[in-house]
Scaffold this motif. Structure first.
Motif, PDB file in Angstrom:
ATOM      1  N   MET A  13       1.271  -1.422   0.172  1.00  0.00           N
ATOM      2  CA  MET A  13      -0.458  -0.027  -0.171  1.00  0.00           C
ATOM      3  C   MET A  13       0.896   1.529   0.020  1.00  0.00           C
ATOM      4  O   MET A  13       0.557   2.067  -0.446  1.00  0.00           O
ATOM      5  N   SER A  14       1.792   1.643   0.992  1.00  0.00           N
ATOM      6  CA  SER A  14       3.064   2.510   0.544  1.00  0.00           C
ATOM      7  C   SER A  14       3.683   2.989  -0.670  1.00  0.00           C
ATOM      8  O   SER A  14       3.786   4.146  -0.969  1.00  0.00           O
ATOM      9  N   ALA A  15       3.864   1.680  -1.501  1.00  0.00           N
ATOM     10  CA  ALA A  15       4.101   2.063  -2.627  1.00  0.00           C
ATOM     11  C   ALA A  15       3.190   2.223  -3.694  1.00  0.00           C
ATOM     12  O   ALA A  15       3.225   3.383  -4.213  1.00  0.00           O
ATOM     13  N   VAL A  16       1.767   2.587  -2.918  1.00  0.00           N
ATOM     14  CA  VAL A  16       0.638   3.139  -3.968  1.00  0.00           C
ATOM     15  C   VAL A  16       0.990   4.866  -3.863  1.00  0.00           C
ATOM     16  O   VAL A  16       0.640   5.472  -4.563  1.00  0.00           O
ATOM     17  N   ARG A  17       0.300   4.283  -2.135  1.00  0.00           N
ATOM     18  CA  ARG A  17       1.107   6.260  -2.089  1.00  0.00           C
ATOM     19  C   ARG A  17       2.030   6.894  -2.371  1.00  0.00           C
ATOM     20  O   ARG A  17       1.851   8.373  -2.964  1.00  0.00           O
ATOM     21  N   ILE A  18       3.128   6.398  -2.692  1.00  0.00           N
ATOM     22  CA  ILE A  18       4.173   7.343  -2.928  1.00  0.00           C
ATOM     23  C   ILE A  18       4.462   7.481  -4.353  1.00  0.00           C
ATOM     24  O   ILE A  18       4.581   8.357  -5.042  1.00  0.00           O
ATOM     25  N   GLY A  19       3.803   6.767  -5.011  1.00  0.00           N
ATOM     26  CA  GLY A  19       3.658   6.855  -6.654  1.00  0.00           C
ATOM     27  C   GLY A  19       2.261   7.339  -6.773  1.00  0.00           C
ATOM     28  O   GLY A  19       3.152   8.731  -7.923  1.00  0.00           O
ATOM     29  N   ALA A  20       1.832   7.781  -5.755  1.00  0.00           N
ATOM     30  CA  ALA A  20       0.566   8.895  -6.161  1.00  0.00           C
ATOM     31  C   ALA A  20       1.037  10.274  -5.509  1.00  0.00           C
ATOM     32  O   ALA A  20       0.847  11.184  -6.839  1.00  0.00           O
ATOM     33  N   GLN A  21       1.661   9.839  -4.989  1.00  0.00           N
ATOM     34  CA  GLN A  21       2.432  11.893  -4.917  1.00  0.00           C
ATOM     35  C   GLN A  21       3.968  12.111  -5.778  1.00  0.00           C
ATOM     36  O   GLN A  21       3.241  12.851  -5.811  1.00  0.00           O
ATOM     37  N   VAL A  22       4.323  11.049  -6.235  1.00  0.00           N
ATOM     38  CA  VAL A  22       5.309  11.121  -7.051  1.00  0.00           C
ATOM     39  C   VAL A  22       4.554  11.771  -8.172  1.00  0.00           C
ATOM     40  O   VAL A  22       4.792  12.901  -8.671  1.00  0.00           O
ATOM     41  N   LYS A  23       3.748  11.060  -8.550  1.00  0.00           N
ATOM     42  CA  LYS A  23       2.669  11.473  -9.914  1.00  0.00           C
ATOM     43  C   LYS A  23       1.996  13.119  -9.421  1.00  0.00           C
ATOM     44  O   LYS A  23       1.876  13.837 -10.448  1.00  0.00           O
ATOM     45  N   GLY A  24       1.420  13.028  -8.383  1.00  0.00           N
ATOM     46  CA  GLY A  24       1.239  14.745  -8.661  1.00  0.00           C
ATOM     47  C   GLY A  24       1.557  15.258  -8.413  1.00  0.00           C
ATOM     48  O   GLY A  24       1.122  16.387  -8.614  1.00  0.00           O
ATOM     49  N   LEU A  25       2.672  15.195  -7.554  1.00  0.00           N
ATOM     50  CA  LEU A  25       3.560  16.361  -7.515  1.00  0.00           C
ATOM     51  C   LEU A  25       4.424  16.728  -8.645  1.00  0.00           C
ATOM     52  O   LEU A  25       4.451  18.139  -9.180  1.00  0.00           O
ATOM     53  N   ARG A  26       4.721  15.380  -9.744  1.00  0.00           N
ATOM     54  CA  ARG A  26       5.392  15.668 -10.894  1.00  0.00           C
ATOM     55  C   ARG A  26       3.946  17.118 -11.816  1.00  0.00           C
ATOM     56  O   ARG A  26       4.112  17.763 -12.657  1.00  0.00           O
ATOM     57  N   MET A  27       3.031  16.317 -12.014  1.00  0.00           N
ATOM     58  CA  MET A  27       1.793  17.155 -12.581  1.00  0.00           C
ATOM     59  C   MET A  27       2.036  18.511 -12.151  1.00  0.00           C
ATOM     60  O   MET A  27       1.340  19.782 -13.346  1.00  0.00           O
ATOM     61  N   ALA A  28       1.999  18.603 -10.482  1.00  0.00           N
ATOM     62  CA  ALA A  28       1.861  20.080 -10.122  1.00  0.00           C
ATOM     63  C   ALA A  28       2.479  21.248 -10.549  1.00  0.00           C
ATOM     64  O   ALA A  28       2.663  22.570 -11.330  1.00  0.00           O
ATOM     65  N   ALA A  29       3.810  20.267 -11.193  1.00  0.00           N
ATOM     66  CA  ALA A  29       5.255  21.232 -11.377  1.00  0.00           C
ATOM     67  C   ALA A  29       5.075  21.465 -13.238  1.00  0.00           C
ATOM     68  O   ALA A  29       5.883  22.205 -13.819  1.00  0.00           O
ATOM     69  N   GLN A  30       4.220  20.731 -13.860  1.00  0.00           N
ATOM     70  CA  GLN A  30       3.729  20.639 -15.432  1.00  0.00           C
ATOM     71  C   GLN A  30       4.462  20.142 -15.651  1.00  0.00           C
ATOM     72  O   GLN A  30       5.118  20.442 -16.666  1.00  0.00           O
ATOM     73  N   VAL A  31       5.467  18.772 -15.371  1.00  0.00           N
ATOM     74  CA  VAL A  31       6.618  18.344 -16.275  1.00  0.00           C
ATOM     75  C   VAL A  31       6.128  16.442 -16.504  1.00  0.00           C
ATOM     76  O   VAL A  31       5.521  16.172 -16.196  1.00  0.00           O
ATOM     77  N   SER A  32       6.753  16.443 -18.253  1.00  0.00           N
ATOM     78  CA  SER A  32       5.948  15.387 -18.081  1.00  0.00           C
ATOM     79  C   SER A  32       7.324  13.928 -17.566  1.00  0.00           C
ATOM     80  O   SER A  32       7.877  14.465 -17.203  1.00  0.00           O
ATOM     81  N   GLY A  33       6.952  12.822 -17.760  1.00  0.00           N
ATOM     82  CA  GLY A  33       7.574  11.780 -16.994  1.00  0.00           C
ATOM     83  C   GLY A  33       8.568  11.996 -17.978  1.00  0.00           C
ATOM     84  O   GLY A  33       9.467  11.696 -17.124  1.00  0.00           O
ATOM     85  N   GLY A  34       8.892  11.492 -19.032  1.00  0.00           N
ATOM     86  CA  GLY A  34      10.389  11.837 -19.390  1.00  0.00           C
ATOM     87  C   GLY A  34      11.133  12.855 -18.933  1.00  0.00           C
ATOM     88  O   GLY A  34      12.324  12.635 -19.164  1.00  0.00           O
ATOM     89  N   GLU A  35      10.407  14.157 -19.043  1.00  0.00           N
ATOM     90  CA  GLU A  35      11.605  15.434 -18.310  1.00  0.00           C
ATOM     91  C   GLU A  35      12.142  14.924 -16.643  1.00  0.00           C
ATOM     92  O   GLU A  35      12.888  15.314 -16.892  1.00  0.00           O
ATOM     93  N   LEU A  36      10.796  14.526 -16.246  1.00  0.00           N
ATOM     94  CA  LEU A  36      11.158  14.095 -14.331  1.00  0.00           C
ATOM     95  C   LEU A  36      12.615  13.669 -14.804  1.00  0.00           C
ATOM     96  O   LEU A  36      13.148  13.117 -13.885  1.00  0.00           O
ATOM     97  N   ALA A  37      11.633  11.783 -15.742  1.00  0.00           N
ATOM     98  CA  ALA A  37      12.977  10.677 -15.481  1.00  0.00           C
ATOM     99  C   ALA A  37      14.385  11.226 -15.904  1.00  0.00           C
ATOM    100  O   ALA A  37      15.321  11.239 -15.052  1.00  0.00           O
ATOM    101  N   LYS A  38      14.447  12.379 -16.743  1.00  0.00           N
ATOM    102  CA  LYS A  38      16.049  12.475 -17.518  1.00  0.00           C
ATOM    103  C   LYS A  38      16.546  13.869 -16.437  1.00  0.00           C
ATOM    104  O   LYS A  38      17.898  13.317 -16.449  1.00  0.00           O
ATOM    105  N   ALA A  39      15.637  14.246 -15.692  1.00  0.00           N
ATOM    106  CA  ALA A  39      16.306  15.142 -15.092  1.00  0.00           C
ATOM    107  C   ALA A  39      16.204  14.486 -13.365  1.00  0.00           C
ATOM    108  O   ALA A  39      16.902  15.180 -12.962  1.00  0.00           O
TER     109      ALA A  39
END
Length: 187
Positions: free
Chosen positions: A1-27
Motif C-alpha cells: 500500500m505504501s508504494a501506491v501512496r508514494i507513487g501517487a505523491q510522485v505523480k501528483g507533484l510531477r503534474m503540479a510542476a507541469q513536467v512530463s514523465g520523460g522530462e522528470l525521468a531525465k532530470a
C-alpha cells in the motif's frame, strides 16, 4: 500500500510542476519506464531513487510521505458570505468579515476583509503576536508601524511582525477596505 501512496505523491507533484514523465525521468537520472512503474505503485522505490526524484522536482524527499488525502484544512467562503464578527478589542466602525478558518495543524490563520465604516477614526495601537499581511483594496491611508509611516493605497500591501504597535495613522481617501491575514502558531 505504501508504494501506491508514494507513487501517487510522485505523480501528483510531477503534474503540479507541469513536467512530463520523460522530462522528470531525465532530470532525475532514472528511466522513464521506472518512473512509470513508481507512479503506478508497481514498485517500491529505493531511498536513492526518491532522492533523485525529489531533486528533479525541486522538493524535499519528505514530500513523498505526506498524506494529502487526509488533510482537513480546507475552507470555501462564497463572495459576500464571510462571517461578520465582533473581534476582541475591535475598534468602533472597523467591520471585520472572516473569510475562512483552518481546523488542523499548528498554524492559526485569520483572514479578514476589513472595511472602515463612515465615522471610523484612525487607530495606531494594534499590537498582537504573529505576522500580519495587509492588502489594500480601496482608499488611501497613512499606515504606522512602530516609528515608521508609509503612504498606502489600493493595490499596495504590507507584511510585518504584529508585535510592534501598528495601525492607520490618517485616512486620506475613503472608502477604505483591505484584506488582513494574521498568522500565529497555536500553543
Amino acid at each position: 500500500m505504501s508504494a501506491v501512496r508514494i507513487g501517487a505523491q510522485v505523480k501528483g507533484l510531477r503534474m503540479a510542476a507541469q513536467v512530463s514523465g520523460g522530462e522528470l525521468a531525465k532530470a532525475s537520472g532514472i528511466s522513464a519506464s521506472m518512473l512509470s512503474r513508481i507512479e503506478r505503485g508497481l514498485v517500491s522505490p529505493s531511498v536513492e531513487t526518491l532522492e533523485r526524484l525529489a531533486h528533479g522536482l525541486h522538493v524535499p524527499t519528505s514530500r513523498f510521505f505526506s498524506d494529502q488525502a487526509r488533510r482537513t484544512d480546507f475552507c470555501h467562503v462564497r463572495a459576500g458570505q464571510g462571517l461578520v464578527v465582533d473581534r476582541v478589542g475591535a475598534v468602533s466602525d472597523y467591520r471585520y468579515e472572516l473569510l475562512g478558518h483552518l481546523l488542523s495543524g499548528n498554524l492559526f490563520v485569520e483572514p479578514y476583509l476589513v472595511t472602515l465604516l463612515p465615522g471610523a477614526d484612525p487607530y495606531v495601537t494594534f499590537q498582537h503576536p504573529g505576522l500580519k499581511f495587509l492588502y489594500f483594496l480601496s482608499g488611501e491611508v497613512t499606515y504606522r508601524y512602530g516609528g515608521k509611516l508609509v503612504e498606502v493605497r489600493a493595490g499596495d500591501s504590507l507584511l510585518f511582525e504584529a508585535t510592534a504597535l501598528h495601525g492607520i495613522e490618517t485616512i486620506q481617501v475613503q472608502p477604505v477596505s483591505y484584506l488582513s491575514v494574521v498568522f500565529t502558531l497555536r500553543e
